[in-house]
Write a protein that holds these residues in place. Structure first.
Motif, PDB file in Angstrom:
ATOM      1  N   ARG A  36      24.338  39.507 -29.641  1.00 37.79           N
ATOM      2  CA  ARG A  36      23.258  38.518 -29.524  1.00 37.79           C
ATOM      3  C   ARG A  36      21.986  39.167 -29.006  1.00 37.79           C
ATOM      4  O   ARG A  36      20.882  38.861 -29.462  1.00 37.79           O
ATOM      5  CB  ARG A  36      23.678  37.371 -28.614  1.00 37.79           C
ATOM      6  N   LEU A  37      22.111  40.071 -28.055  1.00 40.75           N
ATOM      7  CA  LEU A  37      20.948  40.770 -27.510  1.00 40.75           C
ATOM      8  C   LEU A  37      20.306  41.654 -28.575  1.00 40.75           C
ATOM      9  O   LEU A  37      19.076  41.675 -28.712  1.00 40.75           O
ATOM     10  CB  LEU A  37      21.354  41.614 -26.303  1.00 40.75           C
ATOM     11  N   ARG A  38      21.122  42.357 -29.351  1.00 44.65           N
ATOM     12  CA  ARG A  38      20.582  43.188 -30.441  1.00 44.65           C
ATOM     13  C   ARG A  38      19.812  42.339 -31.440  1.00 44.65           C
ATOM     14  O   ARG A  38      18.744  42.727 -31.908  1.00 44.65           O
ATOM     15  CB  ARG A  38      21.712  43.926 -31.160  1.00 44.65           C
ATOM     16  N   GLU A  39      20.363  41.179 -31.795  1.00 45.47           N
ATOM     17  CA  GLU A  39      19.691  40.285 -32.737  1.00 45.47           C
ATOM     18  C   GLU A  39      18.376  39.778 -32.165  1.00 45.47           C
ATOM     19  O   GLU A  39      17.368  39.709 -32.864  1.00 45.47           O
ATOM     20  CB  GLU A  39      20.592  39.095 -33.075  1.00 45.47           C
ATOM     21  N   ILE A  44      11.515  42.212 -32.179  1.00 47.55           N
ATOM     22  CA  ILE A  44      10.420  42.663 -31.321  1.00 47.55           C
ATOM     23  C   ILE A  44      10.078  44.108 -31.669  1.00 47.55           C
ATOM     24  O   ILE A  44      10.951  44.962 -31.770  1.00 47.55           O
ATOM     25  CB  ILE A  44      10.832  42.555 -29.842  1.00 47.55           C
ATOM     26  N   ASP A  45       8.794  44.372 -31.839  1.00 43.71           N
ATOM     27  CA  ASP A  45       8.342  45.730 -32.124  1.00 43.71           C
ATOM     28  C   ASP A  45       8.014  46.439 -30.810  1.00 43.71           C
ATOM     29  O   ASP A  45       7.195  45.959 -30.025  1.00 43.71           O
ATOM     30  CB  ASP A  45       7.100  45.723 -33.008  1.00 43.71           C
TER      31      ASP A  45
END
Length: 83
Positions: A36-39, A44-45
């Protein structure tokens, strides 16, 4: 030393099974949270510190050039107004 009591043996098996289940659930929850954190972070750039410092230096140089041009225009306008 093993117990001959089948009730205690069953309780030990149950405890071992519960411990294994809890360990698996913990591992699964951790992996789910990471995913979930990776997604969430995927949209975000981010820029590296080096890229940030490069752009910062470019902006500072542009600001200095703009200030110099502004002073030059003011000087030329003052000269022109004196004519």
């Amino acid at each position: 030393m093993q117990s001959e009591n089948p009730m205690i043996a069953d309780l030990v098996k149950l405890a071992n099974s519960a411990a294994g289940t809890m360990a698996g659930m913990t591992r699964e929850a951790r992996e789910s949270a990471r995913e979930r954190l990776r997604e969430a972070m995927g949209g975000i750039d981010f820029v590296s510190r080096e890229e940030f410092e490069t752009v910062k230096a470019m902006a500072q140089k542009a600001r200095e050039q703009a200030d110099a041009l502004e002073a030059r225009v003011a000087e030329l306008e003052a000269r022109h107004a004196g004519d």
